[in-house]
Write a protein that holds these residues in place. Sequence first.
Motif: not given
Length: 384
Positions: A274-279, A262-269, A214-216
Amino acid sequence: MKAQWFNQVQQIGKVRWQQAIGETKYPFAQYAFHAALEDSGSVGGETGWYPEYILLMEDDDTPVAIVPTYLKTHSQGEFVFDWSWADAYQRYGYPYFPKRIWAVPFSPVTGPRIFTALDPQGNSMELLGLYATVGDLLTQRTQQQTMSSWHLLFTKSHVKQAFVDDPILSRVSCQFHWFNRDYRDMEHYLEHFSSRKRKSARKERQKVVQQGIRLQRKLGVELTEDDLSFFYLCYQSTYAKRGQYGYLTREFFQQLVQTMGEQVVLVLAYHDDQAVAASWCFFDDQSLYGRYWGCLQEFDCLHFEACYYQGIEFCLEKGLQHFDPGTQGEHKIARGFEPVYSHSLHYIDNEGFREAIEAFCKEEAQSVVLYHQETTNLLPFKTA
């Protein structure tokens, strides 16, 4: 107009800095970005990055522009590779370091390298004289300090016209960027792929879902301490796999969340919650800039989803026209990222080395042009 040198952002101050750059939203021009680099110890100290900002002012001291330059004692974190040049200097008994770079640290992002309210996007041909003036200033300082060179990295393509009468070398490389061609949404975008490539892209995205991922997407202002700690673990894991340590400190990212959230976006997987990756990406009113990625568990196609498809979706939602996902990576082509040229300019003080490096740059450019043509033919889009 006059110029003054500073080796700390605080010496310029946020008010003067922001007055100089004006209304630009370009994240790498902001006082907050450069202050975070310094305050966190990501530059200065023992890092080999030593800031020397130039503040350009009118005669009445009105700030006009900021020019980010750094003294460097190595070539790490630049992404325009000149190790062979340094080796040649060493073989002949000449010092290559320290050198000066005119660049944004750790950021292979094409953009303006003079941050000014006079030209927020860095596209004005009328301000090429400003680049020539700064180039003359750097050349004089390089000669006075008996340094080897200065290097303008990831500049806009038209800037080289400012130096046609100067002994400045031009170097070209290739990156892969995404462009918004008035796509309504992700499905509309994929409709522009050939049938086979469209099926492949959809299959990649389905694989991620089928593995229970699942991604957020979360803006920087929404990040918790746990989110930030997890991301930083991912960031360092990417370097650890190569036996290295990441250049940027946790405090750098912490400060950015507080000052540029306000100029940052983090993609969490997440896998089984359980979190496994981030961009990690930055964005402004025109572009998304993919910067840092890491994963603690390997999953098929997760990198493509977290770093590319999620970024494209974000651009479509926000109406952004351009996505720069970072340097290198032919795997971006199949996801619709087009080959583009990136440009750097180099002043080499020693005439003999300058001639040799110029020959190298010309030969390299021929290969880059051929590579650009070959990769263009691999794009997944339908042909007329």
